[in-house]
Each structure stands twice: as C-alpha cells, then as structure tokens.
Design a protein around this motif. Structure first.
Motif, PDB file in Angstrom:
ATOM      1  N   TYR A   1       7.234  -0.529   7.126  1.00  0.00           N
ATOM      2  CA  TYR A   1       6.829   0.875   7.007  1.00  0.00           C
ATOM      3  C   TYR A   1       7.977   1.699   6.455  1.00  0.00           C
ATOM      4  O   TYR A   1       9.082   1.686   7.004  1.00  0.00           O
TER       5      TYR A   1
ATOM      6  N   ALA B   1       0.844  -1.191   0.000  1.00  0.00           N
ATOM      7  CA  ALA B   1       0.000   0.000   0.000  1.00  0.00           C
ATOM      8  C   ALA B   1       0.876   1.237   0.000  1.00  0.00           C
ATOM      9  O   ALA B   1       1.557   1.516   0.992  1.00  0.00           O
TER      10      ALA B   1
ATOM     11  N   CYS C   1       1.285   4.984   0.457  1.00  0.00           N
ATOM     12  CA  CYS C   1       0.458   5.988   1.115  1.00  0.00           C
ATOM     13  C   CYS C   1       0.943   7.400   0.780  1.00  0.00           C
ATOM     14  O   CYS C   1       2.125   7.644   0.538  1.00  0.00           O
ATOM     15  N   HIS C   2      -0.014   8.305   0.769  1.00  0.00           N
ATOM     16  CA  HIS C   2       0.234   9.705   0.392  1.00  0.00           C
ATOM     17  C   HIS C   2      -0.863  10.558   1.009  1.00  0.00           C
ATOM     18  O   HIS C   2      -1.730  10.037   1.740  1.00  0.00           O
TER      19      HIS C   2
ATOM     20  N   SER D   1      -6.885   6.488   5.588  1.00  0.00           N
ATOM     21  CA  SER D   1      -7.487   5.157   5.451  1.00  0.00           C
ATOM     22  C   SER D   1      -6.517   4.024   5.767  1.00  0.00           C
ATOM     23  O   SER D   1      -6.832   2.857   5.520  1.00  0.00           O
ATOM     24  N   ILE D   2      -5.346   4.338   6.319  1.00  0.00           N
ATOM     25  CA  ILE D   2      -4.381   3.291   6.662  1.00  0.00           C
ATOM     26  C   ILE D   2      -4.975   2.248   7.618  1.00  0.00           C
ATOM     27  O   ILE D   2      -4.743   1.040   7.443  1.00  0.00           O
TER      28      ILE D   2
ATOM     29  N   ILE E   1       3.552  -0.704   4.056  1.00  0.00           N
ATOM     30  CA  ILE E   1       3.010   0.655   3.977  1.00  0.00           C
ATOM     31  C   ILE E   1       4.168   1.565   3.596  1.00  0.00           C
ATOM     32  O   ILE E   1       5.050   1.848   4.418  1.00  0.00           O
TER      33      ILE E   1
ATOM     34  N   THR F   1       5.382   5.145   2.175  1.00  0.00           N
ATOM     35  CA  THR F   1       5.097   6.519   1.795  1.00  0.00           C
ATOM     36  C   THR F   1       5.750   6.799   0.445  1.00  0.00           C
ATOM     37  O   THR F   1       6.853   6.332   0.172  1.00  0.00           O
TER      38      THR F   1
ATOM     39  N   ASN G   1      -4.642   9.431   0.921  1.00  0.00           N
ATOM     40  CA  ASN G   1      -5.155   8.172   1.473  1.00  0.00           C
ATOM     41  C   ASN G   1      -4.624   7.819   2.867  1.00  0.00           C
ATOM     42  O   ASN G   1      -4.930   6.760   3.392  1.00  0.00           O
ATOM     43  N   MET G   2      -3.829   8.688   3.476  1.00  0.00           N
ATOM     44  CA  MET G   2      -3.241   8.338   4.771  1.00  0.00           C
ATOM     45  C   MET G   2      -4.296   8.112   5.856  1.00  0.00           C
ATOM     46  O   MET G   2      -4.088   7.317   6.771  1.00  0.00           O
TER      47      MET G   2
ATOM     48  N   THR H   1       0.506   8.788  11.201  1.00  0.00           N
ATOM     49  CA  THR H   1       0.679   7.485  10.562  1.00  0.00           C
ATOM     50  C   THR H   1       1.797   6.698  11.229  1.00  0.00           C
ATOM     51  O   THR H   1       1.680   5.477  11.434  1.00  0.00           O
TER      52      THR H   1
ATOM     53  N   GLN I   1       0.052  14.434   9.241  1.00  0.00           N
ATOM     54  CA  GLN I   1      -0.317  13.122   8.724  1.00  0.00           C
ATOM     55  C   GLN I   1       0.797  12.112   8.951  1.00  0.00           C
ATOM     56  O   GLN I   1       0.551  10.967   9.336  1.00  0.00           O
TER      57      GLN I   1
END
Length: 369
Positions: free
Chosen positions: A233, A161, A163-164, A170-171, A188, A190, A167-168, A214, A210
């Motif tokens: 991560y 996934a 992430c940006h 919705s993690i 995950i 970034t 959409n962060m 996160t 954010q």
C-alpha cells in the motif's frame, strides 16, 4: 581490491534493483502516468544490444531484480530478446505491463527464455471504468484474458491498482478481483503527483476522508488475507504526518534507466533542473552509481536543511521525496512538504483539499493526447 570495495561501500551499497524503462510507447493514455510530459521517441531508444550490455553491467554492479517497464514494454518487438539477455545476466526479471500486446504465443516465448514474474496494471474493476481511465477501449478484457493465461502457467502475478478519488470506493472489489485472478500480491498505490498526474490533480486527488477509509480498509484486509494475498500500500502523502522514504533513500537501493539510456536515481528525477544525468552510452553504470554528481547529490545527510538535519527520522525517511520538494517548495534540498515539520505542510494540505473539493466529474487529460 578489498580496499576499493570498502571505499565504494562508504559511498553507497550496491543497488538491489533496476527499473529499465525500455520504451515510452504505450497503447494506454493513463491520466496519472508518471512518465515525463515530454516522452522519449522510439528512434532514441537503446537497441537490443545496448540493453543487453546495460543488464550485464547491472548484474556486475550487484543488481538482483530487473523490472522491465515503460510505457508498455511489450511495445518493443524485441521484448523476448531483452528478457533472454536479462536471464543470461542472471537477473530475476519482472515484466510490468498493461497486458496490451501480449498473446499466448508471446507470453510462452517470454516465459521460455526466463521471465520470472509479471506485474499487471488494472485501471478498474469493470470494463467501463477501466477502459475510461486507461483511455483504451477493450483494454480490460485483454487484461483479464492475460491474467487467466498467466494463472494457467503458474507464473507469479502481481496486480497493480492505482487508486485515486474516482475509484477508491471500489478498492474492496479490486481486492476480490486480485484473488479471483490468482495474484499472490496486490499493489494499491495512491496516485503520486508527478508527470501527467499533475495535469489531472483536480480529477484524481482523493479527499482526506477517502484516504483514512482506504488506509483502514487495507489494514483490515491485510489481517484477513494473511497467507493468501500480500497487499502493498502506497498511501496519499499529501495528508500524511511523515514523508515516505522515497526509493528507500536517494541512490541507496534502486537505479532507473530511461528508454534512451539516461540513468536516474528515481523515476521523476528529471524534474529537478539543477541535476545533470549521465547516459549508459557514454558512461558505465558502475561509475554513474558511485561517482556521478546526480546520484551523490542527496546521499547521506550532509545536504539536508533544517528541520531534517537535526531530525531523529533523517535516516529513516531520508528527507522524503526530492522531486516533491522541488515541485512544491521550488527547492530540491527542502524538507518534503508531506512532513508535518515542513513550513509548507499547510500549503500542501490546502493544495490537496482545494483539488479534491469538487463535485464535478472533470474530464481527464490523457497522456500524449
């Protein structure tokens, strides 16, 4: 022979993993795609036989893990033959896929010839979001269907996934989805601002708030789900104190081969104009790994400028990302601006904050469109 091995070991240990970008063709058009802006044409791709030779050379060099990537590797009609060639070379093969182009019959064929692991990218936790980010209508449904087929065959699954900013939030739902799909690992990551992501920096750059939220969320989830789901991560280094040890250090652990056979120390290395890269069509992987100027350019610490040269972390993060130094400092030998010791750290933070400071929903610039 032993003396020769000792001499080579002084240059570098053998690589553990190889990323084989077998094609740049892809049905998705992700706005953060890390492939170069100028994609390599299908007519330039290595043939089945050439890839088989590369896999054998990789195994002889010491590579254990092979990651078949792209683009979308399933865009290659010979993907089953490529996996069979990797199995013949005794490589542990992981398929990094969008899931598009794989039906049950093809999945079974890949597993039958030796595919050991699948890494499936998911661009959102619902159909609308995922298809918008991927630029491909119906993509989410295909991904979920493939994950169900994989689960029924007990093949290890990693969900990837990216992430940006959009959409962060919705993690937590992505973590739940990974568990629901039977994944043993969730990555995950970034967005890393190379390739197409630079074109979409204002659309994708997360805010500091954010990132902090996160990071804490991932730490809590790791503790809560220990033994059930492994969470990798990759944080946003624009706001970091120290840089990442990019690729585990330049030319130390991994080797990349692009669709045309060009051998790279990292995925974005072509962004450094001072380096010339060799091709497996003319030079062996062994010679490229140990003796090419591009792989030796940033090995060790002799190349480092201050403050890296005298830093106590220089053998921990190896100066950070050379491509990021090139992109922001204009000098691949500079300290990664992600590091708080870099004179350009404030400039990097300012760049991130300016990019993230928008209330508008900007349209994505899609890859290849």
């Amino acid at each position: 022979m032993e003396r020769n091995r000792e001499q080579l070991a002084k240059i570098a240990p053998p690589p553990m993993a190889m990323l084989a970008e077998v094609t740049h063709r892809c049905p998705l058009a992700c706005p953060y795609c890390s492939n170069p802006l100028e994609l390599k044409a299908a007519s330039q791709e290595l043939t089945t036989e050439e890839w088989a030779s590369v896999f054998q050379q990789a195994a002889e060099l010491g590579v254990l893990h092979l990651h078949l990537s792209g683009g979308e590797p399933a865009s290659r009609r010979d993907i089953v033959e490529l996996i069979a060639a990797a199995e013949k070379a005794d490589l542990y093969t992981n398929l990094i896929t969008s899931g598009i182009g794989i039906n049950e019959k093809r999945l079974d064929a890949m597993i039958d010839v030796g595919l050991k692991h699948i890494q499936l990218s998911i661009q959102g936790v619902d159909e609308k979001t995922a298809d918008l980010v991927g630029g491909y209508k119906g993509g989410y449904k295909r991904k979920i269907q493939l994950a169900e087929w994989i689960g029924a065959r007990s093949v290890p699954l990693t969900v990837n996934a990216v992430c940006h900013r959009t959409n962060m939030a919705s993690i937590p739902d992505m973590i739940d989805l990974a568990i629901e799909l039977g994944a043993g690992r969730l990555e995950i990551a970034t967005v890393q601002f190379h390739g197409w992501a630079i074109e979409n920096r204002s659309q994708l750059m997360p805010t500091r708030e954010q990132v902090e939220a996160t990071t804490q969320l991932v730490a809590d989830a790791r503790e809560r789900l220990e033994g059930k789901l492994v969470i990798d991560y990759v944080p946003a280094d624009y706001y970091a104190t120290y840089p990442k040890a990019c690729m585990g250090g330049w030319g130390r652990i991994g080797i990349n081969v692009d669709p045309t056979g060009l051998v790279l120390p990292c995925h974005a290395a072509e962004s450094i104009p001072s380096l010339n890269f060799e091709n497996t069509r003319e030079t062996s992987l062994h010679d490229i790994w140990y003796h090419s100027p591009s792989f030796n350019a940033f090995r060790g610490t002799d190349w480092m400028q201050e403050p890296c040269r005298s830093c106590e972390r220089k053998t921990a993060d190896f100066g950070g990302c050379r491509c990021q130094a090139m992109a922001i400092a204009g000098d691949a030998t500079a300290t990664d601006p992600a590091c708080h010791k870099s004179p350009l750290k404030n400039r990097m933070i300012e760049l991130a904050e300016n990019a993230a400071d928008t209330s508008e929903q900007l349209e994505f610039v899609y890859r290849g469109r």
